[in-house]
Design an enzyme around this catalytic site. Structure first.
Site, PDB file in Angstrom:
ATOM      1  N   ILE A 183       4.651  30.066  -5.959  1.00  0.00           N
ATOM      2  CA  ILE A 183       4.954  30.579  -7.308  1.00  0.00           C
ATOM      3  C   ILE A 183       3.723  31.275  -7.892  1.00  0.00           C
ATOM      4  O   ILE A 183       3.838  32.284  -8.582  1.00  0.00           O
ATOM      5  CB  ILE A 183       5.434  29.415  -8.222  1.00  0.00           C
ATOM      6  CG1 ILE A 183       6.836  28.971  -7.784  1.00  0.00           C
ATOM      7  CG2 ILE A 183       5.407  29.807  -9.698  1.00  0.00           C
ATOM      8  CD1 ILE A 183       7.310  27.660  -8.404  1.00  0.00           C
TER       9      ILE A 183
ATOM     10  N   GLU B 164      -1.904   5.357   5.731  1.00  0.00           N
ATOM     11  CA  GLU B 164      -1.073   4.157   5.521  1.00  0.00           C
ATOM     12  C   GLU B 164       0.270   4.267   6.258  1.00  0.00           C
ATOM     13  O   GLU B 164       1.307   3.795   5.788  1.00  0.00           O
ATOM     14  CB  GLU B 164      -0.922   3.851   4.033  1.00  0.00           C
ATOM     15  CG  GLU B 164      -2.296   3.561   3.441  1.00  0.00           C
ATOM     16  CD  GLU B 164      -2.301   2.838   2.128  1.00  0.00           C
ATOM     17  OE1 GLU B 164      -1.356   2.067   1.881  1.00  0.00           O
ATOM     18  OE2 GLU B 164      -3.271   3.015   1.387  1.00  0.00           O
ATOM     19  N   GLY B 165       0.193   4.895   7.431  1.00  0.00           N
ATOM     20  CA  GLY B 165       1.363   5.055   8.283  1.00  0.00           C
ATOM     21  C   GLY B 165       1.918   6.463   8.163  1.00  0.00           C
ATOM     22  O   GLY B 165       2.315   6.886   7.078  1.00  0.00           O
ATOM     23  N   THR B 166       1.945   7.186   9.277  1.00  0.00           N
ATOM     24  CA  THR B 166       2.457   8.568   9.278  1.00  0.00           C
ATOM     25  C   THR B 166       3.954   8.568   8.918  1.00  0.00           C
ATOM     26  O   THR B 166       4.616   7.526   8.964  1.00  0.00           O
ATOM     27  CB  THR B 166       2.314   9.166  10.687  1.00  0.00           C
ATOM     28  OG1 THR B 166       3.062   8.336  11.594  1.00  0.00           O
ATOM     29  CG2 THR B 166       0.859   9.232  11.141  1.00  0.00           C
ATOM     30  N   SER B 167       4.463   9.761   8.651  1.00  0.00           N
ATOM     31  CA  SER B 167       5.917   9.875   8.381  1.00  0.00           C
ATOM     32  C   SER B 167       6.725   9.362   9.575  1.00  0.00           C
ATOM     33  O   SER B 167       7.800   8.774   9.404  1.00  0.00           O
ATOM     34  CB  SER B 167       6.285  11.330   8.097  1.00  0.00           C
ATOM     35  OG  SER B 167       5.828  11.696   6.815  1.00  0.00           O
TER      36      SER B 167
ATOM     37  N   GLY C 173       0.824  -1.211   0.000  1.00  0.00           N
ATOM     38  CA  GLY C 173       0.000   0.000   0.000  1.00  0.00           C
ATOM     39  C   GLY C 173       0.856   1.257   0.000  1.00  0.00           C
ATOM     40  O   GLY C 173       0.529   2.259  -0.646  1.00  0.00           O
TER      41      GLY C 173
ATOM     42  N   GLN D 194      15.507  34.282 -10.659  1.00  0.00           N
ATOM     43  CA  GLN D 194      16.195  33.142 -10.034  1.00  0.00           C
ATOM     44  C   GLN D 194      15.397  32.560  -8.857  1.00  0.00           C
ATOM     45  O   GLN D 194      15.413  31.346  -8.635  1.00  0.00           O
ATOM     46  CB  GLN D 194      17.576  33.596  -9.555  1.00  0.00           C
ATOM     47  CG  GLN D 194      18.501  32.431  -9.278  1.00  0.00           C
ATOM     48  CD  GLN D 194      19.880  32.922  -8.863  1.00  0.00           C
ATOM     49  OE1 GLN D 194      20.026  33.789  -8.000  1.00  0.00           O
ATOM     50  NE2 GLN D 194      20.897  32.376  -9.475  1.00  0.00           N
TER      51      GLN D 194
ATOM     52  N   ARG E  15       3.058  34.067 -16.602  1.00  0.00           N
ATOM     53  CA  ARG E  15       2.843  35.226 -15.719  1.00  0.00           C
ATOM     54  C   ARG E  15       3.980  36.240 -15.876  1.00  0.00           C
ATOM     55  O   ARG E  15       5.161  35.884 -15.740  1.00  0.00           O
ATOM     56  CB  ARG E  15       2.768  34.735 -14.269  1.00  0.00           C
ATOM     57  CG  ARG E  15       2.775  35.800 -13.225  1.00  0.00           C
ATOM     58  CD  ARG E  15       1.470  36.563 -13.190  1.00  0.00           C
ATOM     59  NE  ARG E  15       1.441  37.521 -12.097  1.00  0.00           N
ATOM     60  CZ  ARG E  15       0.495  38.433 -11.932  1.00  0.00           C
ATOM     61  NH1 ARG E  15      -0.520  38.485 -12.789  1.00  0.00           N
ATOM     62  NH2 ARG E  15       0.538  39.261 -10.920  1.00  0.00           N
TER      63      ARG E  15
HETATM   64  N1  CAA Z   1       5.607  -7.944   6.948  1.00  0.00           N
HETATM   65  C1  CAA Z   1       5.414  -9.136   7.575  1.00  0.00           C
HETATM   66  N2  CAA Z   1       5.462  -9.271   8.931  1.00  0.00           N
HETATM   67  C2  CAA Z   1       5.687  -8.172   9.643  1.00  0.00           C
HETATM   68  C3  CAA Z   1       5.869  -6.895   9.056  1.00  0.00           C
HETATM   69  C4  CAA Z   1       5.841  -6.817   7.635  1.00  0.00           C
HETATM   70  N3  CAA Z   1       6.034  -5.639   7.011  1.00  0.00           N
HETATM   71  N4  CAA Z   1       6.065  -5.984  10.031  1.00  0.00           N
HETATM   72  C5  CAA Z   1       6.001  -6.644  11.205  1.00  0.00           C
HETATM   73  N5  CAA Z   1       5.786  -7.968  10.967  1.00  0.00           N
HETATM   74  C6  CAA Z   1       5.695  -9.049  11.948  1.00  0.00           C
HETATM   75  C7  CAA Z   1       6.934  -9.071  12.825  1.00  0.00           C
HETATM   76  O1  CAA Z   1       7.970  -9.821  12.223  1.00  0.00           O
HETATM   77  C8  CAA Z   1       6.426  -9.700  14.100  1.00  0.00           C
HETATM   78  O2  CAA Z   1       6.368 -11.096  13.905  1.00  0.00           O
HETATM   79  P1  CAA Z   1       6.710 -12.142  15.115  1.00  0.00           P
HETATM   80  O3  CAA Z   1       5.696 -11.832  16.174  1.00  0.00           O
HETATM   81  O4  CAA Z   1       6.550 -13.483  14.496  1.00  0.00           O
HETATM   82  O5  CAA Z   1       8.107 -11.814  15.543  1.00  0.00           O
HETATM   83  C9  CAA Z   1       4.983  -9.173  14.192  1.00  0.00           C
HETATM   84  O6  CAA Z   1       4.620  -8.782  12.854  1.00  0.00           O
HETATM   85  C10 CAA Z   1       4.866  -7.978  15.110  1.00  0.00           C
HETATM   86  O7  CAA Z   1       5.761  -6.987  14.636  1.00  0.00           O
HETATM   87  P2  CAA Z   1       6.243  -5.755  15.526  1.00  0.00           P
HETATM   88  O8  CAA Z   1       6.596  -6.249  16.899  1.00  0.00           O
HETATM   89  O9  CAA Z   1       7.270  -5.007  14.744  1.00  0.00           O
HETATM   90  O10 CAA Z   1       4.897  -4.883  15.638  1.00  0.00           O
HETATM   91  P3  CAA Z   1       4.617  -3.548  16.411  1.00  0.00           P
HETATM   92  O11 CAA Z   1       3.423  -3.683  17.248  1.00  0.00           O
HETATM   93  O12 CAA Z   1       5.875  -3.020  17.038  1.00  0.00           O
HETATM   94  O13 CAA Z   1       4.155  -2.548  15.203  1.00  0.00           O
HETATM   95  C11 CAA Z   1       4.415  -0.888  13.480  1.00  0.00           C
HETATM   96  C12 CAA Z   1       4.962  -2.164  14.194  1.00  0.00           C
HETATM   97  C13 CAA Z   1       5.394  -0.705  12.320  1.00  0.00           C
HETATM   98  C14 CAA Z   1       4.438   0.344  14.344  1.00  0.00           C
HETATM   99  C15 CAA Z   1       2.973  -1.160  12.958  1.00  0.00           C
HETATM  100  O14 CAA Z   1       2.046  -1.169  14.001  1.00  0.00           O
HETATM  101  C16 CAA Z   1       2.542  -0.130  11.919  1.00  0.00           C
HETATM  102  O15 CAA Z   1       2.897  -0.221  10.731  1.00  0.00           O
HETATM  103  N6  CAA Z   1       1.719   0.865  12.334  1.00  0.00           N
HETATM  104  C17 CAA Z   1       1.121   1.803  11.387  1.00  0.00           C
HETATM  105  C18 CAA Z   1      -0.207   1.263  10.932  1.00  0.00           C
HETATM  106  C19 CAA Z   1      -0.687   1.958   9.691  1.00  0.00           C
HETATM  107  O16 CAA Z   1       0.046   2.172   8.735  1.00  0.00           O
HETATM  108  N7  CAA Z   1      -1.979   2.285   9.682  1.00  0.00           N
HETATM  109  C20 CAA Z   1      -2.596   2.868   8.556  1.00  0.00           C
HETATM  110  C21 CAA Z   1      -3.909   2.184   8.323  1.00  0.00           C
HETATM  111  S1  CAA Z   1      -4.353   1.942   6.695  1.00  0.00           S
HETATM  112  C22 CAA Z   1      -5.043   3.366   6.143  1.00  0.00           C
HETATM  113  O17 CAA Z   1      -4.511   4.426   6.295  1.00  0.00           O
HETATM  114  C23 CAA Z   1      -6.355   3.096   5.524  1.00  0.00           C
HETATM  115  C24 CAA Z   1      -6.869   3.829   4.428  1.00  0.00           C
HETATM  116  O18 CAA Z   1      -8.056   3.737   4.269  1.00  0.00           O
HETATM  117  C25 CAA Z   1      -6.028   4.576   3.406  1.00  0.00           C
END
Ligand code: CAA
Length: 380
Positions: free
Chosen positions: A337, A363-366, A242, A279, A268
């Site tokens: 601009i 899909e995850g903040t910066s 995503g 510049q 313009r």
């Molecule tokens: N692929 C596969 N597995 C993964 C993975 C990945 N990219 N990332 C983590 N994992 C696995 C880990 O290996 C771990 O596995 P084990 O338990 O077997 O060791 C397990 O998942 C847990 O991983 P973490 O301990 O790293 O997890 P965490 O709780 O620390 O979270 C995080 C990590 C990166 C902060 C995560 O929570 C995250 O990405 N948060 C942001 C969520 C997000 O992007 N939300 C947006 C929602 S979608 C949206 O915006 C909708 C829309 O409509 C547009």
């Protein structure tokens, strides 16, 4: 190392660029100002294979690669960011996980219509108190005979008002955190599933962003995607893809900022000269251009890695982080601009400025992208 597109990717880009110029760009201002979901455009995009670009033709998709997918999102976003995120959510947050993790029956029933544009999908992971902390899911799933019963609330779900199906994440045990999460396909109209709010937003106004409520909502066990407890990994792997889509969306917005800056600066006149001769303007244009190009390369690289079946978590996060911040900077400069005209609704600069901002959040903040990158560098 080759920096050229293949002939297929090149032709695909020409096809999408042409479609976007003729069918998407002319509607962009109205879609934004009136908050219209571009239904007819999305139907046409389905006919062109744009709702399932990297899904094989056997399952209703265009059978392209992920570089083609990134190119397609970029070209649509260059014309209309709202339209591009509707497409991106359907492709990478719903069709892609069903292709990778769904059963054959789920693929026949849901993937084919999604990828061919006959159905629309949404992805429901975020909750009022589980946004960045996705493992803290509060929505519960309790097994009851041949079904799971869902209870909880989801927040900020793009496409949900129009979606035929929603990929919903819920936990069988909150204490298990990531290991309790499951993914379910929930059809629109399932008793107990309602949309309780459609949010008013700063940008991407042609999309719906909804709050969903699940109250004793019975979902057939056949609609479980993957296994019980594997939903968190499905969600994370899905976001790896995503984030390529959102990076591509941001590249398209940044490119649009460059397009309008070039044309406005050459037309313009101030102090008896086109403002492009100053510049101060040239430097802003150069900054938009080089950062957009760098963002594009990061985005295509992440897509290229995905095409090779290589884990691309860090590269997707880098692409999304850099491209989204580039889009915001580019739109800010484009607005500057344009001077006073940049601030009024007759010109597109303000729309790009508003649409760019969310790419740094959804899909995850910066901050989450930086966390993902740092964790990969430090812990792996
Ligand atoms: N692929 C596969 N597995 C993964 C993975 C990945 N990219 N990332 C983590 N994992 C696995 C880990 O290996 C771990 O596995 P084990 O338990 O077997 O060791 C397990 O998942 C847990 O991983 P973490 O301990 O790293 O997890 P965490 O709780 O620390 O979270 C995080 C990590 C990166 C902060 C995560 O929570 C995250 O990405 N948060 C942001 C969520 C997000 O992007 N939300 C947006 C929602 S979608 C949206 O915006 C909708 C829309 O409509 C547009």
């Amino acid at each position: 190392m080759k920096f050229e597109l293949t002939q297929e990717q090149h032709l695909f880009r020409e096809m999408v660029r042409d479609f976007a110029a003729k069918e998407v760009a002319p509607l962009a201002q109205r879609v934004d100002e009136e908050g219209i979901f571009p239904n007819r455009t999305i139907m046409k995009m389905g006919e062109l294979g744009l709702m399932g670009v990297a899904i094989p033709a056997d399952y209703g998709g265009a059978g392209g690669d992920n570089v083609c997918y990134a190119i397609a999102v970029e070209e649509i976003a260059r014309a209309c960011a709202s339209t591009s995120v509707i497409m991106s959510v359907n492709n990478s947050l719903v069709a892609d996980p069903l292709y990778k993790f769904g059963t054959e029956a789920q693929k026949q029933k849901y993937l084919s219509p999604l990828a061919s544009g006959k159905m629309l999908g949404a992805f429901a992971l975020s909750e009022p108190s589980a946004g960045s902390d996705a493992a803290g899911q509060q929505t519960t799933a309790r097994r009851d005979g041949d079904a799971f019963v869902l209870n909880g609330t989801k927040n900020f779900i793009t496409n949900a008002r129009e979606a035929d199906i929603v990929l919903v994440f819920a936990t069988v045990d909150r204490h298990l955190r990531s290991k309790g999460v499951c993914a379910f396909i929930v059809e629109k109209g399932t008793p107990g599933f309602t949309i309780t709010k459609v949010e008013k937003k700063l940008g991407i106004k042609g999309t719906s962003c909804c709050q969903l409520l699940f109250e004793h909502c019975r979902v057939p066990a056949d609609n479980l995607v993957g296994e019980v407890g594997k939903g968190f990994k499905i969600a994370m792997a899905t976001l790896d893809s995503g984030r390529i889509g959102i990076a591509a969306q941001a590249v398209g917005i940044a490119q649009a900022a460059l397009d309008i800056s070039l044309s406005y600066a050459t037309e313009r006149v101030a102090f008896d000269k086109p403002i492009a001769s100053f510049q101060a303007i040239q430097w802003m244009i150069a900054d938009i251009a080089h950062q957009t190009e760098a963002a594009r390369l990061l985005t295509y690289r992440a897509a290229w890695l995905k095409d090779r079946g290589v884990r691309h978590t860090k590269e997707s996060a880098m692409a999304k982080l850099f491209a989204s911040e580039t889009a915001s900077r580019a739109a800010t400069k484009a607005l500057q601009i344009h001077g006073g005209y940049g601030y009024i609704y007759d010109f597109p600069a303000q729309r790009l400025f508003r649409d760019a901002r969310v790419t740094e959040i959804y899909e995850g903040t910066s901050e989450i992208q930086r966390l993902v990158i740092a964790q990969h560098l430090l812990l792996s």
